[in-house]
Write a protein that holds these residues in place. Structure first.
Motif, PDB file in Angstrom:
ATOM      1  N   GLN A   1       0.856  -1.187   0.000  1.00  0.00           N
ATOM      2  CA  GLN A   1       0.000   0.000   0.000  1.00  0.00           C
ATOM      3  C   GLN A   1       0.894   1.239   0.000  1.00  0.00           C
ATOM      4  O   GLN A   1       1.762   1.394   0.839  1.00  0.00           O
ATOM      5  CB  GLN A   1      -0.894   0.007   1.231  1.00  0.00           C
ATOM      6  N   VAL A   2       0.634   2.124  -0.957  1.00  0.00           N
ATOM      7  CA  VAL A   2       1.417   3.344  -1.054  1.00  0.00           C
ATOM      8  C   VAL A   2       1.117   4.258   0.125  1.00  0.00           C
ATOM      9  O   VAL A   2      -0.038   4.510   0.452  1.00  0.00           O
ATOM     10  CB  VAL A   2       1.096   4.074  -2.366  1.00  0.00           C
ATOM     11  N   GLN A   3       2.171   4.707   0.783  1.00  0.00           N
ATOM     12  CA  GLN A   3       2.027   5.679   1.862  1.00  0.00           C
ATOM     13  C   GLN A   3       3.015   6.812   1.664  1.00  0.00           C
ATOM     14  O   GLN A   3       4.185   6.579   1.366  1.00  0.00           O
ATOM     15  CB  GLN A   3       2.252   5.023   3.232  1.00  0.00           C
ATOM     16  N   SER A  25       6.626   4.861   1.266  1.00  0.00           N
ATOM     17  CA  SER A  25       6.701   3.432   1.538  1.00  0.00           C
ATOM     18  C   SER A  25       5.620   2.709   0.758  1.00  0.00           C
ATOM     19  O   SER A  25       4.644   3.311   0.308  1.00  0.00           O
ATOM     20  CB  SER A  25       6.547   3.158   3.043  1.00  0.00           C
ATOM     21  N   GLY A  26       5.848   1.388   0.585  1.00  0.00           N
ATOM     22  CA  GLY A  26       4.828   0.569  -0.048  1.00  0.00           C
ATOM     23  C   GLY A  26       4.928   0.441  -1.550  1.00  0.00           C
ATOM     24  O   GLY A  26       4.046  -0.163  -2.178  1.00  0.00           O
ATOM     25  N   PHE A  27       6.000   0.999  -2.137  1.00  0.00           N
ATOM     26  CA  PHE A  27       6.150   0.890  -3.583  1.00  0.00           C
ATOM     27  C   PHE A  27       7.620   1.051  -3.944  1.00  0.00           C
ATOM     28  O   PHE A  27       8.394   1.639  -3.183  1.00  0.00           O
ATOM     29  CB  PHE A  27       5.309   1.942  -4.308  1.00  0.00           C
ATOM     30  N   TYR A  32       8.908   4.980  -9.960  1.00  0.00           N
ATOM     31  CA  TYR A  32       7.809   5.918  -9.841  1.00  0.00           C
ATOM     32  C   TYR A  32       8.266   7.342 -10.135  1.00  0.00           C
ATOM     33  O   TYR A  32       9.437   7.683 -10.019  1.00  0.00           O
ATOM     34  CB  TYR A  32       7.211   5.859  -8.432  1.00  0.00           C
ATOM     35  N   SER A  77      14.223   6.402   0.758  1.00  0.00           N
ATOM     36  CA  SER A  77      12.819   6.446   0.325  1.00  0.00           C
ATOM     37  C   SER A  77      12.183   7.774   0.691  1.00  0.00           C
ATOM     38  O   SER A  77      11.054   7.833   1.214  1.00  0.00           O
ATOM     39  CB  SER A  77      12.023   5.291   0.946  1.00  0.00           C
TER      40      SER A  77
END
Length: 132
Positions: A1-3, A25-27, A32, A77
């Motif tokens: 899950q993108v956060q 986080s999450g990707f 991107y 990140s």
């Protein structure tokens, strides 16, 4: 899950500087495209800057070109926005956003913040107030 979680906002005097951070986080960040936007009360969302994390290419809105610098530390990140020579009209809620780089175009996203609709993920923002 993108956060996405922004931090670093606050009260600063005209002419001052701030550095905003966006913890992601999450990707896989390197695949991107990431961007900064802002929205002042009663105004529409404004695109500020965008970066393709993989190749480092950047785009800036004319309103912030030469004053703001976008950067990313993929190892941490984290996306950054360094803001110099701040003006009262820079007062707004600042938030970061991300979208998979495939099919994304910073040159389109900055002038048209809503172009990717729900395909983009946004943080909740951090408030920047520029006032003496």
């Amino acid at each position: 899950q993108v956060q996405l979680v922004e931090s670093g906002g606050g009260l600063v005097r005209p002419g001052g500087s701030l550095r905003l951070s966006c913890a992601a986080s999450g990707f896989p960040m390197n695949l991107y495209t990431m961007a900064w936007f802002r929205q002042a009360p009663g105004k529409e969302r404004e695109g500020l800057s965008c970066i393709n994390v993989e190749d480092g290419s950047t785009t800036y809105a004319n309103s912030v070109k030469g004053r703001f610098t976008i950067s990313v530390d993929a190892a941490k990140s984290t996306l950054y926005l360094r803001m110099n020579s701040l003006k009262p009209e820079d007062t707004a809620n600042y938030y970061c956003a991300t979208i998979p780089s495939y099919g994304a175009d910073c040159h389109s996203w900055v002038p048209h913040p809503g172009i990717y609709g729900d395909m983009a993920a946004y943080g909740k923002g951090t408030l920047v107030t520029v006032s003496s």
